[in-house]
Write a protein that holds these residues in place. Structure first.
Motif, PDB file in Angstrom:
ATOM      1  N   GLU A 129       0.826  -1.210   0.000  1.00  0.00           N
ATOM      2  CA  GLU A 129       0.000   0.000   0.000  1.00  0.00           C
ATOM      3  C   GLU A 129       0.860   1.260   0.000  1.00  0.00           C
ATOM      4  OE1 GLU A 129      -2.603  -0.240   3.308  1.00  0.00           O
ATOM      5  OE2 GLU A 129      -3.958  -1.717   2.380  1.00  0.00           O
ATOM      6  N   ASP A 130       2.055   1.176   0.520  1.00  0.00           N
ATOM      7  CA  ASP A 130       2.978   2.317   0.532  1.00  0.00           C
ATOM      8  C   ASP A 130       3.845   2.252  -0.721  1.00  0.00           C
ATOM      9  OD1 ASP A 130       4.822   4.308   1.013  1.00  0.00           O
ATOM     10  OD2 ASP A 130       5.133   3.768   3.128  1.00  0.00           O
ATOM     11  N   THR A 131       3.753   3.275  -1.549  1.00  0.00           N
ATOM     12  CA  THR A 131       4.509   3.283  -2.800  1.00  0.00           C
ATOM     13  C   THR A 131       6.022   3.292  -2.554  1.00  0.00           C
ATOM     14  OG1 THR A 131       4.304   5.694  -2.879  1.00  0.00           O
ATOM     15  CG2 THR A 131       2.678   4.398  -4.105  1.00  0.00           C
ATOM     16  N   MET A 132       6.451   3.892  -1.458  1.00  0.00           N
ATOM     17  CA  MET A 132       7.882   3.899  -1.160  1.00  0.00           C
ATOM     18  C   MET A 132       8.383   2.498  -0.836  1.00  0.00           C
ATOM     19  SD  MET A 132       9.201   6.810  -1.708  1.00  0.00           S
ATOM     20  CE  MET A 132      10.791   6.420  -0.994  1.00  0.00           C
ATOM     21  N   ASN A 133       7.522   1.680  -0.198  1.00  0.00           N
ATOM     22  CA  ASN A 133       7.907   0.286   0.051  1.00  0.00           C
ATOM     23  C   ASN A 133       8.075  -0.479  -1.258  1.00  0.00           C
ATOM     24  OD1 ASN A 133       7.933   0.587   2.833  1.00  0.00           O
ATOM     25  ND2 ASN A 133       5.797  -0.041   3.072  1.00  0.00           N
ATOM     26  N   VAL A 134       7.185  -0.231  -2.218  1.00  0.00           N
ATOM     27  CA  VAL A 134       7.295  -0.878  -3.524  1.00  0.00           C
ATOM     28  C   VAL A 134       8.579  -0.435  -4.223  1.00  0.00           C
ATOM     29  CG1 VAL A 134       6.209  -1.165  -5.785  1.00  0.00           C
ATOM     30  CG2 VAL A 134       4.800  -1.064  -3.720  1.00  0.00           C
ATOM     31  N   PHE A 135       8.861   0.855  -4.106  1.00  0.00           N
ATOM     32  CA  PHE A 135      10.101   1.378  -4.698  1.00  0.00           C
ATOM     33  C   PHE A 135      11.326   0.715  -4.070  1.00  0.00           C
ATOM     34  CE2 PHE A 135      13.587   4.468  -4.381  1.00  0.00           C
ATOM     35  CZ  PHE A 135      13.833   4.697  -5.727  1.00  0.00           C
ATOM     36  N   ASP A 136      11.320   0.596  -2.738  1.00  0.00           N
ATOM     37  CA  ASP A 136      12.436  -0.052  -2.048  1.00  0.00           C
ATOM     38  C   ASP A 136      12.591  -1.504  -2.489  1.00  0.00           C
ATOM     39  OD1 ASP A 136      12.817   2.296  -0.726  1.00  0.00           O
ATOM     40  OD2 ASP A 136      11.837   1.662   1.132  1.00  0.00           O
ATOM     41  N   ALA A 137      11.471  -2.203  -2.659  1.00  0.00           N
ATOM     42  CA  ALA A 137      11.524  -3.603  -3.073  1.00  0.00           C
ATOM     43  C   ALA A 137      12.121  -3.744  -4.472  1.00  0.00           C
ATOM     44  CB  ALA A 137      10.128  -4.215  -3.016  1.00  0.00           C
TER      45      ALA A 137
END
Length: 308
Positions: A44-52
């Protein structure tokens, strides 16, 4: 990783070790977040997706390096390491504010970008009309003139005029199909064929299309020179073409972009003035004023307005 050639082995080892440590740290952070938040809340957090994405790309790059494969694809993956700097946006509030403001300005900048693209297209077409096939020079052969004689054979060696120019000197009719001696010119320059030039009979209309810099044909020409006539010229070599020119729409776009960025744009202007006359400065000054000082500065105005 800072890479160059040649790079000391110790420096390469240190940079690789730093890469492994950072990758392991970010991978551990991703695993902890997945275990603590769960997959649904994590994505749900776009920054988490970016980090992944950054972690996965880094792991793939390390795996390809260990297997000894990759090549140019490996170099592309290595550039993703630069994305790690954006992880600072999560904890660095001022940087986060700047990035969000830039993204909010993209909608307004998109319309301005279309205007800039239209201006580049207009000036590229205008440049093709004013300077098309004019950025050819015979500087390596002092005393030579550039010429584009028509090739009336069934299989022409070159494209039709004025898409190519070569450097010639005048010769007499009794020297046709013979190699004419070329004396050493200034700065020890001579013809492309050492100290020889091939005298040829060329039948065409001597006009601005075939000889844009020499309106009058050589005195050795035979027939009515205002019409198709025989001209006797000796080939000295190929002409030099500048990297910046307006011969086709693709290179014209690149040349206009070079001028707008200010990268050696005055050389393009001086070559234009050299080829067509001093009035060419009007085109380039107008392009710099409209494209650079007005349009490009509007991008900054939009950004500053959003910051305000």
């Amino acid at each position: 990783m800072v890479e160059r050639h040649p790079q000391p082995q110790l420096e390469a080892t240190i940079m690789d070790s730093i890469n492994y440590v950072l990758t392991a740290y970010f991978a551990l952070e991703m695993v902890i977040k997945l275990l603590g938040l769960g997959v649904r809340k994590y994505v749900e957090d776009t920054m988490n997706v970016f980090d992944a994405i950054v972690v996965v790309v880094s792991l793939v790059e390390i795996g390809m390096t260990a297997n000894g494969s990759g090549g140019s694809g490996l170099s592309v993956l290595r550039t993703f390491r630069l994305l790690r700097i954006f992880k600072l946006a999560r904890s660095w509030k001022e940087l986060n504010k700047i990035i969000n403001t830039i993204f909010k300005s993209l909608a307004s900048i998109a319309y301005l970008s279309l205007i800039l693209l239209l201006i580049i297209f207009i000036f590229a077409l205008l440049g093709m009309q004013l300077f098309g096939y004019r950025y050819y020079y015979c500087d390596p052969y002092p005393g030579a003139f550039k010429l584009c004689p028509e090739d009336d054979t069934d299989t022409p060696m070159f494209e039709l005029c004025p898409s190519h120019f070569r450097c010639y000197m005048s010769c007499s009719p009794d020297q046709v199909d013979q190699w004419v001696h070329v004396s050493v010119l200034e700065d020890d320059a001579t013809s492309q064929f050492f100290d020889q030039a091939l005298c040829e009979r060329k039948t065409f209309l001597w006009d601005a299309k075939h000889s844009p810099e020499r309106p009058e044909p050589p005195s050795t020409s035979q027939g009515n020179t205002s019409q198709v006539a025989d001209h006797f010229v000796a080939l000295m070599g190929e002409s030099d073409i500048m990297r910046h020119h307006f011969d086709d729409i693709y290179i014209s776009f690149i040349t206009i972009f070079q001028i707008l960025t200010g990268e050696n744009w005055n050389t393009v202007m001086y070559d234009g003035m050299r080829s067509t006359g001093e009035l060419a400065v009007v085109y380039f000054v107008l392009l710099v004023v409209v494209g650079n000082y007005i349009i490009l500065n509007l991008f900054l105005a939009i950004l500053l307005d959003n910051f305000g």
